[in-house]
Design a protein around this motif. Sequence first.
Motif, PDB file in Angstrom:
ATOM      1  N   GLU A  18     -31.896  33.154 -51.604  1.00  0.00           N
ATOM      2  CA  GLU A  18     -33.073  33.115 -50.726  1.00  0.00           C
ATOM      3  C   GLU A  18     -32.708  33.137 -49.250  1.00  0.00           C
ATOM      4  OE1 GLU A  18     -36.230  30.536 -52.033  1.00  0.00           O
ATOM      5  OE2 GLU A  18     -36.396  31.823 -53.803  1.00  0.00           O
ATOM      6  N   LYS A  19     -31.756  33.994 -48.950  1.00  0.00           N
ATOM      7  CA  LYS A  19     -31.409  34.223 -47.552  1.00  0.00           C
ATOM      8  C   LYS A  19     -31.435  35.719 -47.288  1.00  0.00           C
ATOM      9  CE  LYS A  19     -28.248  30.390 -46.758  1.00  0.00           C
ATOM     10  NZ  LYS A  19     -26.818  30.072 -46.775  1.00  0.00           N
ATOM     11  N   LEU A  20     -32.038  36.095 -46.186  1.00  0.00           N
ATOM     12  CA  LEU A  20     -32.002  37.495 -45.776  1.00  0.00           C
ATOM     13  C   LEU A  20     -30.947  37.582 -44.678  1.00  0.00           C
ATOM     14  CD1 LEU A  20     -33.025  40.409 -45.725  1.00  0.00           C
ATOM     15  CD2 LEU A  20     -34.833  39.664 -44.171  1.00  0.00           C
ATOM     16  N   MET A  21     -29.850  38.305 -44.978  1.00  0.00           N
ATOM     17  CA  MET A  21     -28.734  38.351 -44.044  1.00  0.00           C
ATOM     18  C   MET A  21     -28.464  39.788 -43.582  1.00  0.00           C
ATOM     19  SD  MET A  21     -27.755  35.122 -43.881  1.00  0.00           S
ATOM     20  CE  MET A  21     -26.090  35.114 -43.195  1.00  0.00           C
ATOM     21  N   GLY A  22     -28.135  39.899 -42.314  1.00  0.00           N
ATOM     22  CA  GLY A  22     -27.754  41.187 -41.767  1.00  0.00           C
ATOM     23  C   GLY A  22     -26.405  41.064 -41.083  1.00  0.00           C
ATOM     24  N   SER A  23     -25.881  42.192 -40.640  1.00  0.00           N
ATOM     25  CA  SER A  23     -24.617  42.165 -39.912  1.00  0.00           C
ATOM     26  C   SER A  23     -24.903  42.506 -38.450  1.00  0.00           C
ATOM     27  CB  SER A  23     -23.632  43.175 -40.498  1.00  0.00           C
ATOM     28  OG  SER A  23     -24.148  44.483 -40.408  1.00  0.00           O
ATOM     29  N   ARG A  24     -24.189  41.825 -37.574  1.00  0.00           N
ATOM     30  CA  ARG A  24     -24.314  42.128 -36.157  1.00  0.00           C
ATOM     31  C   ARG A  24     -22.953  42.554 -35.616  1.00  0.00           C
ATOM     32  NH1 ARG A  24     -27.506  38.023 -32.982  1.00  0.00           N
ATOM     33  NH2 ARG A  24     -25.754  36.658 -33.362  1.00  0.00           N
TER      34      ARG A  24
END
Length: 138
Positions: A18-24
């Motif tokens: 339940e985590k929405l993760m992106g890359s920066r």
Amino acid sequence: MEERPFNDISYEQFLNEEKLMGSRCKKCDTLSVPPRSICIKCYGSEMEWVEIKGKGKLAAFTCIAVGPPFMIEEGYDRKHPYCSGVVDLEEGLRIVARIEEVDTNKPENIKVGMPVTMKFLHRGKGENLHTFLAFKPS
Ligand SMILES: [Zn+2]
């Protein structure tokens, strides 16, 4: 923070949690969801994980009456269409996801620009657990 590789497998593992993760990109700050190991803008490869808050506005949507088999299995059909939408996230990027808790039989009541919050739809269990990202009106 997290040592997981920047790929779709990690992305899906995070969704299961339940985590929405992106890359920066550490070089130019470009954010990618799903995450990418190479920056789409500057081709840099120094990435860091960013947790996306999951709040935004509905930018576009469509109600689909004839869906793929796994949607038909979930009970969606001509009488119960499901809604797919594009959400403008507060972080400044767009994401395509299911839109839940809207009346798909009255799409005129679904408004572009309305605030939405993410939710997670879990399907299956254990190793077969698969999580879909969805949004609902906030
Ligand atoms: Zn970059």
